[in-house]
Design a protein around this motif. Sequence first.
Motif, PDB file in Angstrom:
ATOM      1  N   PHE A 139       1.087  -1.324   0.117  1.00 25.14           N
ATOM      2  CA  PHE A 139       0.095   0.104   0.085  1.00 25.14           C
ATOM      3  C   PHE A 139       0.809   1.404  -0.203  1.00 25.14           C
ATOM      4  CE2 PHE A 139      -2.242  -3.230   1.969  1.00 25.14           C
ATOM      5  CZ  PHE A 139      -3.430  -3.287   1.315  1.00 25.14           C
ATOM      6  N   PRO A 140       1.278   1.933  -1.028  1.00 27.23           N
ATOM      7  CA  PRO A 140       2.215   2.884  -1.051  1.00 27.23           C
ATOM      8  C   PRO A 140       1.535   4.199  -0.518  1.00 27.23           C
ATOM      9  CG  PRO A 140       1.174   2.517  -3.390  1.00 27.23           C
ATOM     10  CD  PRO A 140       0.723   1.453  -2.415  1.00 27.23           C
ATOM     11  N   GLY A 141       2.580   4.739  -0.091  1.00 30.50           N
ATOM     12  CA  GLY A 141       2.493   6.029   0.573  1.00 30.50           C
ATOM     13  C   GLY A 141       3.594   6.844   0.843  1.00 30.50           C
ATOM     14  N   TYR A 142       3.767   8.197   0.597  1.00 28.12           N
ATOM     15  CA  TYR A 142       5.124   8.553   1.245  1.00 28.12           C
ATOM     16  C   TYR A 142       4.937   9.859   1.925  1.00 28.12           C
ATOM     17  CZ  TYR A 142       9.620  10.914   0.829  1.00 28.12           C
ATOM     18  OH  TYR A 142      10.978  11.529   1.188  1.00 28.12           O
ATOM     19  N   ASP A 143       5.413   9.960   2.975  1.00 21.59           N
ATOM     20  CA  ASP A 143       5.365  11.215   3.777  1.00 21.59           C
ATOM     21  C   ASP A 143       6.721  10.827   4.937  1.00 21.59           C
ATOM     22  OD1 ASP A 143       5.425  13.085   5.945  1.00 21.59           O
ATOM     23  OD2 ASP A 143       3.374  12.823   6.189  1.00 21.59           O
ATOM     24  N   PRO A 144       7.825  11.641   4.519  1.00 25.92           N
ATOM     25  CA  PRO A 144       9.125  11.330   5.220  1.00 25.92           C
ATOM     26  C   PRO A 144       8.748  11.528   6.834  1.00 25.92           C
ATOM     27  CG  PRO A 144       9.342  13.115   3.703  1.00 25.92           C
ATOM     28  CD  PRO A 144       8.198  12.728   3.537  1.00 25.92           C
ATOM     29  N   THR A 145       7.838  12.253   7.159  1.00 28.97           N
ATOM     30  CA  THR A 145       7.587  12.465   8.409  1.00 28.97           C
ATOM     31  C   THR A 145       7.053  11.143   9.222  1.00 28.97           C
ATOM     32  OG1 THR A 145       5.354  13.420   8.333  1.00 28.97           O
ATOM     33  CG2 THR A 145       7.151  15.056   7.933  1.00 28.97           C
ATOM     34  N   ASN A 146       6.504  10.351   8.550  1.00 35.61           N
ATOM     35  CA  ASN A 146       5.901   8.946   8.938  1.00 35.61           C
ATOM     36  C   ASN A 146       7.074   8.178   9.592  1.00 35.61           C
ATOM     37  OD1 ASN A 146       3.184   9.225   8.177  1.00 35.61           O
ATOM     38  ND2 ASN A 146       3.337   8.312   6.437  1.00 35.61           N
ATOM     39  N   TYR A 147       8.113   8.630   9.453  1.00 34.94           N
ATOM     40  CA  TYR A 147       9.410   7.713  10.070  1.00 34.94           C
ATOM     41  C   TYR A 147       8.964   7.668  11.617  1.00 34.94           C
ATOM     42  CZ  TYR A 147      13.881   6.423  11.872  1.00 34.94           C
ATOM     43  OH  TYR A 147      14.797   5.853  12.553  1.00 34.94           O
ATOM     44  N   ASP A 148       8.875   6.059  11.675  1.00 36.94           N
ATOM     45  CA  ASP A 148       8.551   5.612  13.230  1.00 36.94           C
ATOM     46  C   ASP A 148       9.551   4.599  13.543  1.00 36.94           C
ATOM     47  OD1 ASP A 148       7.475   4.402  15.565  1.00 36.94           O
ATOM     48  OD2 ASP A 148       5.684   4.814  14.943  1.00 36.94           O
ATOM     49  N   ALA A 181      10.043   2.828  16.160  1.00 38.52           N
ATOM     50  CA  ALA A 181       9.444   1.785  16.861  1.00 38.52           C
ATOM     51  C   ALA A 181       8.907   0.776  16.049  1.00 38.52           C
ATOM     52  CB  ALA A 181       8.192   1.962  18.020  1.00 38.52           C
ATOM     53  N   ILE A 182       8.256   1.097  14.835  1.00 35.90           N
ATOM     54  CA  ILE A 182       7.881   0.354  14.058  1.00 35.90           C
ATOM     55  C   ILE A 182       8.926  -0.279  13.167  1.00 35.90           C
ATOM     56  CG2 ILE A 182       6.483   0.142  11.601  1.00 35.90           C
ATOM     57  CD1 ILE A 182       4.676   2.177  12.796  1.00 35.90           C
ATOM     58  N   LEU A 183       9.874   0.241  12.856  1.00 35.64           N
ATOM     59  CA  LEU A 183      11.063  -0.463  12.258  1.00 35.64           C
ATOM     60  C   LEU A 183      11.775  -1.297  13.110  1.00 35.64           C
ATOM     61  CD1 LEU A 183      12.894   2.532  10.082  1.00 35.64           C
ATOM     62  CD2 LEU A 183      10.951   0.613   9.269  1.00 35.64           C
ATOM     63  N   GLU A 184      11.984  -1.010  14.427  1.00 36.42           N
ATOM     64  CA  GLU A 184      12.512  -2.052  15.413  1.00 36.42           C
ATOM     65  C   GLU A 184      11.512  -3.135  15.569  1.00 36.42           C
ATOM     66  OE1 GLU A 184      14.785  -4.056  17.839  1.00 36.42           O
ATOM     67  OE2 GLU A 184      15.216  -2.029  16.911  1.00 36.42           O
ATOM     68  N   ALA A 220      15.443   5.320  -5.325  1.00 40.67           N
ATOM     69  CA  ALA A 220      14.307   6.083  -6.033  1.00 40.67           C
ATOM     70  C   ALA A 220      12.928   5.836  -5.342  1.00 40.67           C
ATOM     71  CB  ALA A 220      14.244   5.498  -7.393  1.00 40.67           C
ATOM     72  N   ALA A 221      13.003   4.824  -4.385  1.00 45.20           N
ATOM     73  CA  ALA A 221      11.501   4.627  -3.913  1.00 45.20           C
ATOM     74  C   ALA A 221      11.015   5.757  -3.187  1.00 45.20           C
ATOM     75  CB  ALA A 221      11.726   3.476  -2.727  1.00 45.20           C
ATOM     76  N   GLN A 222       9.786   6.442  -3.270  1.00 44.58           N
ATOM     77  CA  GLN A 222       9.252   7.311  -2.732  1.00 44.58           C
ATOM     78  C   GLN A 222       8.039   6.888  -1.772  1.00 44.58           C
ATOM     79  OE1 GLN A 222       9.891  10.745  -2.859  1.00 44.58           O
ATOM     80  NE2 GLN A 222      11.657  10.027  -3.619  1.00 44.58           N
ATOM     81  N   CYS A 223       8.386   5.842  -1.024  1.00 44.94           N
ATOM     82  CA  CYS A 223       7.487   5.482   0.040  1.00 44.94           C
ATOM     83  C   CYS A 223       8.035   5.556   1.354  1.00 44.94           C
ATOM     84  CB  CYS A 223       7.302   4.001  -0.245  1.00 44.94           C
ATOM     85  SG  CYS A 223       6.000   3.519  -1.691  1.00 44.94           S
ATOM     86  N   GLN A 224       7.363   5.827   2.454  1.00 44.91           N
ATOM     87  CA  GLN A 224       7.642   5.644   3.763  1.00 44.91           C
ATOM     88  C   GLN A 224       6.391   4.998   4.455  1.00 44.91           C
ATOM     89  OE1 GLN A 224      10.493   5.837   5.059  1.00 44.91           O
ATOM     90  NE2 GLN A 224       9.663   5.020   7.064  1.00 44.91           N
ATOM     91  N   HIS A 225       6.480   3.784   4.903  1.00 48.23           N
ATOM     92  CA  HIS A 225       5.298   3.332   5.569  1.00 48.23           C
ATOM     93  C   HIS A 225       5.291   3.361   7.040  1.00 48.23           C
ATOM     94  CE1 HIS A 225       4.378   1.431   1.739  1.00 48.23           C
ATOM     95  NE2 HIS A 225       5.605   1.186   1.492  1.00 48.23           N
ATOM     96  N   ALA A 226       4.500   4.166   7.603  1.00 52.88           N
ATOM     97  CA  ALA A 226       4.294   4.165   9.185  1.00 52.88           C
ATOM     98  C   ALA A 226       3.356   5.473   9.642  1.00 52.88           C
ATOM     99  CB  ALA A 226       5.914   4.145   9.735  1.00 52.88           C
ATOM    100  N   PRO A 227       3.124   5.536  10.405  1.00 54.60           N
ATOM    101  CA  PRO A 227       2.587   4.189  11.360  1.00 54.60           C
ATOM    102  C   PRO A 227       0.950   3.962  10.667  1.00 54.60           C
ATOM    103  CG  PRO A 227       1.959   6.340  12.455  1.00 54.60           C
ATOM    104  CD  PRO A 227       2.813   6.752  11.184  1.00 54.60           C
ATOM    105  N   GLU A 228       0.431   5.128  10.045  1.00 57.37           N
ATOM    106  CA  GLU A 228      -1.128   4.606   9.543  1.00 57.37           C
ATOM    107  C   GLU A 228      -0.874   3.572   8.343  1.00 57.37           C
ATOM    108  OE1 GLU A 228       0.144   8.183   8.067  1.00 57.37           O
ATOM    109  OE2 GLU A 228      -0.289   7.669  10.006  1.00 57.37           O
ATOM    110  N   CYS A 229       0.071   3.489   7.635  1.00 56.59           N
ATOM    111  CA  CYS A 229       0.099   2.598   6.550  1.00 56.59           C
ATOM    112  C   CYS A 229       1.262   1.419   6.892  1.00 56.59           C
ATOM    113  CB  CYS A 229       0.482   3.261   5.329  1.00 56.59           C
ATOM    114  SG  CYS A 229       2.062   4.243   5.141  1.00 56.59           S
ATOM    115  N   THR A 230       1.149   0.708   7.939  1.00 60.23           N
ATOM    116  CA  THR A 230       2.133  -0.400   8.229  1.00 60.23           C
ATOM    117  C   THR A 230       1.404  -1.476   7.330  1.00 60.23           C
ATOM    118  OG1 THR A 230       0.736  -0.814  10.067  1.00 60.23           O
ATOM    119  CG2 THR A 230       2.793   0.355  10.533  1.00 60.23           C
TER     120      THR A 230
END
Length: 159
Positions: free
Chosen positions: A95-104, A106-109, A139-149
């Motif tokens: 489920f693509p989505g990109y917002d660099p402020t989505n960086y979380d 805890a989800i990556l851990e 090139a990826a313009q996706c950042q999955h977190a937190p609402e698009c985990t």
Amino acid sequence: MSVGQLPVVARGLIPDERFASCRGTVMDANPDMSQEMAGRIVEEALKFVAACSRNPGVGLAPSRIVDDGWHALLLHTAVYAELCEELGENFVHHFPGYDPTNYDPAILERTRQAITDLGYVPDVELWGDPSDETLAAVAAQCQHAPECTIRPMPKPEWP
């Protein structure tokens, strides 16, 4: 590989020629990237897909760098479908989505821990902040977190 059994090295989840093709896709999207780095990215994407498949409902997410490898797998639709089939009951949708402020972190851990729980060793350098491009610009313009985990969906049962 039978369902339930994972290879010791995630790269073994797909045949070598398919791995090389996915690695080539990462390199095509990122012309200055080395073959070695592209391979690391695809291998982390394989670990990520395995972790998602084995942990439905947990809500995992790739880093931006790993997501580029996942995109390469997705572009190889037959390879990706076979991979998800081999991994078991849960097809891992994107489920693509990109917002660099989505960086979380805890989800990556949590995602790295799910990978570790499968017996793989996460390449921690590839699981960082989406704005950090010192290791690899992708090139990826996706950042999955937190609402698009990522929450894998069970295969539909057809009558």
